[in-house]
Motif scaffolding. Structure first.
Motif, mmCIF file in Angstrom:
data_model
loop_
_atom_site.group_PDB
_atom_site.id
_atom_site.type_symbol
_atom_site.label_atom_id
_atom_site.label_comp_id
_atom_site.label_asym_id
_atom_site.label_seq_id
_atom_site.Cartn_x
_atom_site.Cartn_y
_atom_site.Cartn_z
ATOM 1 N N PRO A 167 0.828 -1.216 0.000
ATOM 2 C CA PRO A 167 0.000 0.000 0.000
ATOM 3 C C PRO A 167 0.858 1.260 0.000
ATOM 4 O O PRO A 167 1.942 1.306 0.591
ATOM 5 C CB PRO A 167 -0.816 -0.122 1.291
ATOM 6 C CG PRO A 167 -0.836 -1.575 1.589
ATOM 7 C CD PRO A 167 0.502 -2.106 1.137
ATOM 8 N N SER A 169 0.111 5.437 0.531
ATOM 9 C CA SER A 169 -0.809 6.542 0.808
ATOM 10 C C SER A 169 -2.246 6.028 0.716
ATOM 11 O O SER A 169 -2.629 5.136 1.466
ATOM 12 C CB SER A 169 -0.549 7.697 -0.148
ATOM 13 O OG SER A 169 -1.319 8.823 0.194
ATOM 14 N N THR A 170 -3.041 6.549 -0.202
ATOM 15 C CA THR A 170 -4.450 6.128 -0.327
ATOM 16 C C THR A 170 -4.614 4.943 -1.275
ATOM 17 O O THR A 170 -5.753 4.512 -1.522
ATOM 18 C CB THR A 170 -5.294 7.295 -0.846
ATOM 19 O OG1 THR A 170 -4.832 7.671 -2.153
ATOM 20 C CG2 THR A 170 -5.225 8.480 0.088
ATOM 21 N N LEU A 171 -3.515 4.415 -1.829
ATOM 22 C CA LEU A 171 -3.604 3.394 -2.869
ATOM 23 C C LEU A 171 -3.318 2.015 -2.284
ATOM 24 O O LEU A 171 -2.392 1.851 -1.492
ATOM 25 C CB LEU A 171 -2.611 3.697 -3.986
ATOM 26 C CG LEU A 171 -2.734 5.081 -4.628
ATOM 27 C CD1 LEU A 171 -1.641 5.280 -5.663
ATOM 28 C CD2 LEU A 171 -4.114 5.265 -5.253
ATOM 29 N N PRO A 172 -4.069 1.007 -2.694
ATOM 30 C CA PRO A 172 -3.877 -0.349 -2.156
ATOM 31 C C PRO A 172 -2.758 -1.088 -2.879
ATOM 32 O O PRO A 172 -2.379 -0.746 -4.005
ATOM 33 C CB PRO A 172 -5.232 -1.017 -2.445
ATOM 34 C CG PRO A 172 -5.707 -0.332 -3.705
ATOM 35 C CD PRO A 172 -5.248 1.092 -3.588
ATOM 36 N N ASP A 175 -2.307 -2.007 -6.951
ATOM 37 C CA ASP A 175 -2.853 -0.962 -7.821
ATOM 38 C C ASP A 175 -1.878 -0.690 -8.971
ATOM 39 O O ASP A 175 -0.657 -0.659 -8.791
ATOM 40 C CB ASP A 175 -3.079 0.320 -7.026
ATOM 41 C CG ASP A 175 -4.051 1.256 -7.707
ATOM 42 O OD1 ASP A 175 -4.771 0.813 -8.615
ATOM 43 O OD2 ASP A 175 -4.081 2.447 -7.337
#
Length: 354
Positions: A167, A169-172, A175
């Motif tokens: 992961p 920041s806001t990304l899994p 991605d």
């Protein structure tokens, strides 16, 4: 003087007219207020060009010199004060750019301008100090340019640039990272500044539109426009084999400085003397470098028109770009654009846009 049909763009299409500006300031000697004023004067020039019916305005990119150093930021500001004029770079030297960051800036500018960006690129001029500052080194600069160029093209096409292993920041994890925000249409408006036959052919193989400027980076003994016309024809041949349905876009830059009286031309004399001192009568540098420069067409608009009508490279072009002198007052540059639009370009097959 009536236009010679041989100078009109291919298939009788309308010639497009642009201009190219350095957006001059006083460099490190200038005050912040004067530097801001120079940028505002540059924006005003783009607004005036749009009023005159120009199709495109282009800016150069110069690091650490007294000229524009951040073309995409400048053009973003221009985009908010113009509504139709296409906004281009002539050119961004790829060897001194991070390709993904350049793609991000270009995509944002294209979206903010309503799809008006014309992104012109080149390998860039060699300078050891810039190679060190921008981590553009390596023994084979051509390979480095192509690596960065390929990365830039992949980003603009929307290719996956990386897959997250964990992961971020806001990304899994897992991605797929692609250019954000996307600007997929921009990939169809990419130009390459070529100065030799080999670079013109390479531009066609990579799918770029073609810019040729006031400098040829090869010396063959032929007149400037004759060799440049050969480069353009080679580009067209390669592009026709690769994309037979595609209409080529080819921009030819020429220094065009019309004036009607001696007084009109007084401000230009120092710059013209500086330009002429760099070369012999055939455009070969006095330094002996294997290059050739274009003439600077100045003075009587009718004489300039006659020279352009005889220009073999311009006969192959779809776009004429008026290259403004690197220095000069805002009034001189506005006057130059007006005279070129009123006295010269209509005789070459151009009609005002908008």
């Amino acid at each position: 003087m009536p236009a010679d049909s041989s100078t009109n763009p291919p298939s009788g299409q309308r010639l497009e007219l642009g201009f190219l500006s350095f957006v001059h300031n006083a460099g490190r000697r200038t005050s912040p207020a004067d530097a801001a004023r120079a940028l505002q004067d540059g924006i005003g020039l783009f607004r005036r060009a749009e009023e005159l019916g120009y199709d495109a305005g282009w800016v150069r990119n110069r690091h650490f010199e007294p000229f524009l150093s951040s073309p995409l930021i400048f053009l973003t500001a221009v985009s908010q004060q113009t509504g139709r004029l296409r906004l281009g770079t002539g050119v961004v030297p790829v060897r001194y750019e991070d390709p993904v960051r350049l793609a991000e800036d270009a995509a944002n500018l294209d979206l903010l301008s309503g799809g008006r960006l014309e992104l012109g690129l080149s390998s860039g001029y060699p300078a050891p100090v810039l190679e060190e500052l921008f981590a553009a080194g390596g023994p084979d600069f051509r390979a480095e340019v192509q690596r960065r160029l390929s990365r830039l093209l992949a980003a603009l096409r929307g290719d996956v640039l990386a897959v997250l292993e964990e992961p971020f920041s806001t990304l899994p994890a897992g991605d797929e990272l692609t250019l954000t925000p996307p600007a997929p249409e921009l990939a169809r408006r990419l130009w390459y500044g070529a100065g030799s036959l080999a670079s013109a052919e390479q531009a066609a193989r990579q799918g770029f539109d073609l810019q040729v400027s006031t400098l040829n980076t090869e010396e063959t003994g032929e007149p400037f426009d004759v060799r440049q016309a050969e480069q353009i024809r080679a580009y067209k041949q390669v592009l026709a084999r690769q994309e037979p349905q595609r209409a080529p876009r080819i921009s030819v830059s020429r220094i065009i400085l019309p004036y009607l009286t001696g007084t009109d031309g007084e401000e230009l004399q120092d710059w013209l003397a500086f330009y002429a001192a760099r070369m012999d009568a055939q455009g070969r540098p006095v330094s002996g470098a294997a290059l050739r420069y274009s003439p600077a067409y100045h003075g009587d608009p009718e004489a300039i028109l006659a020279a352009l009508l005889a220009d073999e490279a311009l006969q192959q072009a779809t776009h004429l770009t008026v290259a403004l002198p690197s220095v000069g007052s805002p009034e001189l540059h506005r006057r130059t654009l007006q005279l070129a639009a009123e006295r010269i370009a209509p005789q070459l097959g151009w009609t005002p846009a908008g």
